[in-house]
Design a protein around this motif. Structure first.
Motif, mmCIF file in Angstrom:
data_model
loop_
_atom_site.group_PDB
_atom_site.id
_atom_site.type_symbol
_atom_site.label_atom_id
_atom_site.label_comp_id
_atom_site.label_asym_id
_atom_site.label_seq_id
_atom_site.Cartn_x
_atom_site.Cartn_y
_atom_site.Cartn_z
ATOM 1 N N LEU A 162 -12.121 8.119 8.116
ATOM 2 C CA LEU A 162 -10.848 7.942 8.807
ATOM 3 C C LEU A 162 -9.770 8.049 7.737
ATOM 4 C CD1 LEU A 162 -11.818 4.821 10.958
ATOM 5 C CD2 LEU A 162 -12.122 7.237 11.531
ATOM 6 N N ASP A 163 -8.913 9.049 7.872
ATOM 7 C CA ASP A 163 -7.888 9.254 6.845
ATOM 8 C C ASP A 163 -6.624 9.830 7.470
ATOM 9 O OD1 ASP A 163 -8.504 11.949 7.285
ATOM 10 O OD2 ASP A 163 -9.247 12.322 5.270
ATOM 11 N N GLN A 164 -5.703 10.221 6.615
ATOM 12 C CA GLN A 164 -4.397 10.684 7.069
ATOM 13 C C GLN A 164 -4.486 12.009 7.814
ATOM 14 O OE1 GLN A 164 -1.504 11.033 3.888
ATOM 15 N NE2 GLN A 164 0.145 10.509 5.298
ATOM 16 N N MET A 186 0.849 -1.167 0.000
ATOM 17 C CA MET A 186 0.000 0.000 0.000
ATOM 18 C C MET A 186 0.899 1.236 0.000
ATOM 19 S SD MET A 186 -2.504 0.694 3.328
ATOM 20 C CE MET A 186 -2.666 -1.047 3.527
ATOM 21 N N ASP A 187 0.857 1.941 -1.128
ATOM 22 C CA ASP A 187 1.709 3.124 -1.281
ATOM 23 C C ASP A 187 1.028 4.405 -0.822
ATOM 24 O OD1 ASP A 187 3.770 1.608 -2.358
ATOM 25 O OD2 ASP A 187 2.953 1.772 -4.384
ATOM 26 N N GLN A 188 -0.279 4.432 -0.921
ATOM 27 C CA GLN A 188 -1.038 5.620 -0.544
ATOM 28 C C GLN A 188 -1.776 5.357 0.765
ATOM 29 O OE1 GLN A 188 -3.730 6.886 -3.604
ATOM 30 N NE2 GLN A 188 -3.708 9.002 -2.879
ATOM 31 N N PHE A 189 -1.792 6.361 1.638
ATOM 32 C CA PHE A 189 -2.456 6.186 2.927
ATOM 33 C C PHE A 189 -3.932 5.844 2.694
ATOM 34 C CE2 PHE A 189 -4.283 7.093 7.012
ATOM 35 C CZ PHE A 189 -3.273 6.735 7.904
ATOM 36 N N PRO A 190 -4.424 4.813 3.368
ATOM 37 C CA PRO A 190 -5.819 4.395 3.144
ATOM 38 C C PRO A 190 -6.824 5.380 3.745
ATOM 39 C CG PRO A 190 -4.804 3.078 4.874
ATOM 40 C CD PRO A 190 -3.729 3.956 4.328
ATOM 41 N N THR A 191 -7.999 5.386 3.178
ATOM 42 C CA THR A 191 -9.140 6.114 3.727
ATOM 43 C C THR A 191 -10.220 5.088 4.022
ATOM 44 O OG1 THR A 191 -8.630 8.128 2.495
ATOM 45 C CG2 THR A 191 -10.906 7.865 3.268
ATOM 46 N N LEU A 192 -10.699 5.099 5.257
ATOM 47 C CA LEU A 192 -11.759 4.180 5.671
ATOM 48 C C LEU A 192 -13.021 4.994 5.905
ATOM 49 C CD1 LEU A 192 -9.724 2.153 8.345
ATOM 50 C CD2 LEU A 192 -9.861 1.751 5.880
ATOM 51 N N THR A 193 -14.158 4.445 5.525
ATOM 52 C CA THR A 193 -15.420 5.141 5.764
ATOM 53 C C THR A 193 -16.364 4.231 6.532
ATOM 54 O OG1 THR A 193 -16.295 4.459 3.627
ATOM 55 C CG2 THR A 193 -15.226 6.602 3.716
ATOM 56 N N THR A 194 -17.164 4.852 7.375
ATOM 57 C CA THR A 194 -18.212 4.156 8.116
ATOM 58 C C THR A 194 -19.504 4.921 7.856
ATOM 59 O OG1 THR A 194 -18.018 5.455 10.152
ATOM 60 C CG2 THR A 194 -16.506 3.575 9.913
ATOM 61 N N ALA A 203 3.550 9.881 12.821
ATOM 62 C CA ALA A 203 2.508 9.177 12.072
ATOM 63 C C ALA A 203 2.937 8.937 10.625
ATOM 64 C CB ALA A 203 1.194 9.958 12.121
ATOM 65 N N ASN A 204 3.520 9.942 9.994
ATOM 66 C CA ASN A 204 3.973 9.799 8.603
ATOM 67 C C ASN A 204 5.111 8.785 8.491
ATOM 68 O OD1 ASN A 204 2.078 11.602 7.615
ATOM 69 N ND2 ASN A 204 3.443 13.355 7.765
ATOM 70 N N PHE A 225 -4.850 7.298 12.039
ATOM 71 C CA PHE A 225 -5.910 7.921 11.249
ATOM 72 C C PHE A 225 -6.537 9.091 12.004
ATOM 73 C CE2 PHE A 225 -5.639 3.596 9.773
ATOM 74 C CZ PHE A 225 -6.014 3.612 8.429
ATOM 75 N N ALA A 226 -6.866 10.134 11.269
ATOM 76 C CA ALA A 226 -7.718 11.192 11.809
ATOM 77 C C ALA A 226 -9.143 10.670 11.824
ATOM 78 C CB ALA A 226 -7.644 12.440 10.926
#
Length: 188
Positions: free
Chosen positions: A14-16, A1-9, A57-58, A69-70
């Motif tokens: 939830l993202d970087q 995984m090269d790009q920070f994931p984004t999770l949604t609920t 974090a980075n 994640f934020a």
């Protein structure tokens, strides 16, 4: 995984964590109640703390040993807290940690975010075990773990030092640890 994931609920993204989040981080993490209920957030919380935290974090994402994640509401994308997994690669496990701004307490937000992060840990990162600990004085944090199906595993008396304003203000805190293994996750 090269790009920070984004999770949604249902309610959250939830993202970087970004430098643009620093004002919210200072406002919310700077609340004494956040420091009192966590193991590692200092008080007072200064801009240099926020900058260092974002750098950590980075670096963690780059090394694939920390995913922080934020927590953001979908209808207002400002940071209201953070949640993440600190990875122990050698043992294929992680520690779940989180904090949430006081105005958003008791709304199920942390429980919802934790569910997404636990799924991410087992499904995307292929972890074998996730643990989480809370201060015995912060029972609400323990409820998040229980609501997500985690199992109480241990109690640690006077285990960590919670840092105060001065060395004389430092105090020992007791912790309760919960766990979830991959098999336990799959059986839910």
């Amino acid at each position: 995984m090269d790009q920070f994931p984004t999770l949604t609920t249902k309610r959250l993204i939830l993202d970087q964590i970004k430098t643009a989040d620093i004002p919210n981080i200072l406002t919310y993490a700077g609340n004494i109640k956040i420091a009192e209920n966590t193991r590692s957030i200092p008080h007072p919380y200064l801009e240099e703390n926020a900058i260092a935290w974002i750098q950590i974090a980075n670096a963690g994402f780059k090394e694939k040993d920390n995913y922080m994640f934020a927590i953001r509401l979908k209808d207002n994308l400002g940071l209201i807290g953070a949640i993440g997994l600190d990875i122990n690669k050698e043992n294929n496990r992680a520690e779940l940690g989180y904090w949430l701004a006081e105005p958003f307490w008791n709304k199920g937000i942390t429980t919802e975010a934790a569910k997404a992060i636990i799924s991410f840990g087992f499904e995307e990162l292929q972890l074998n075990k996730i643990i989480a600990v809370y201060l015995t004085t912060n029972e609400a944090s323990g409820k998040v773990m229980v609501k997500n199906g985690m199992i109480k595993e241990a109690e640690f008396k006077d285990h960590d030092v919670q840092r105060g304003y001065t060395i004389a203000d430092n105090r020992y805190v007791s912790l309760i640890q919960y766990r979830m293994t991959k098999n336990e996750y799959e059986s839910l």
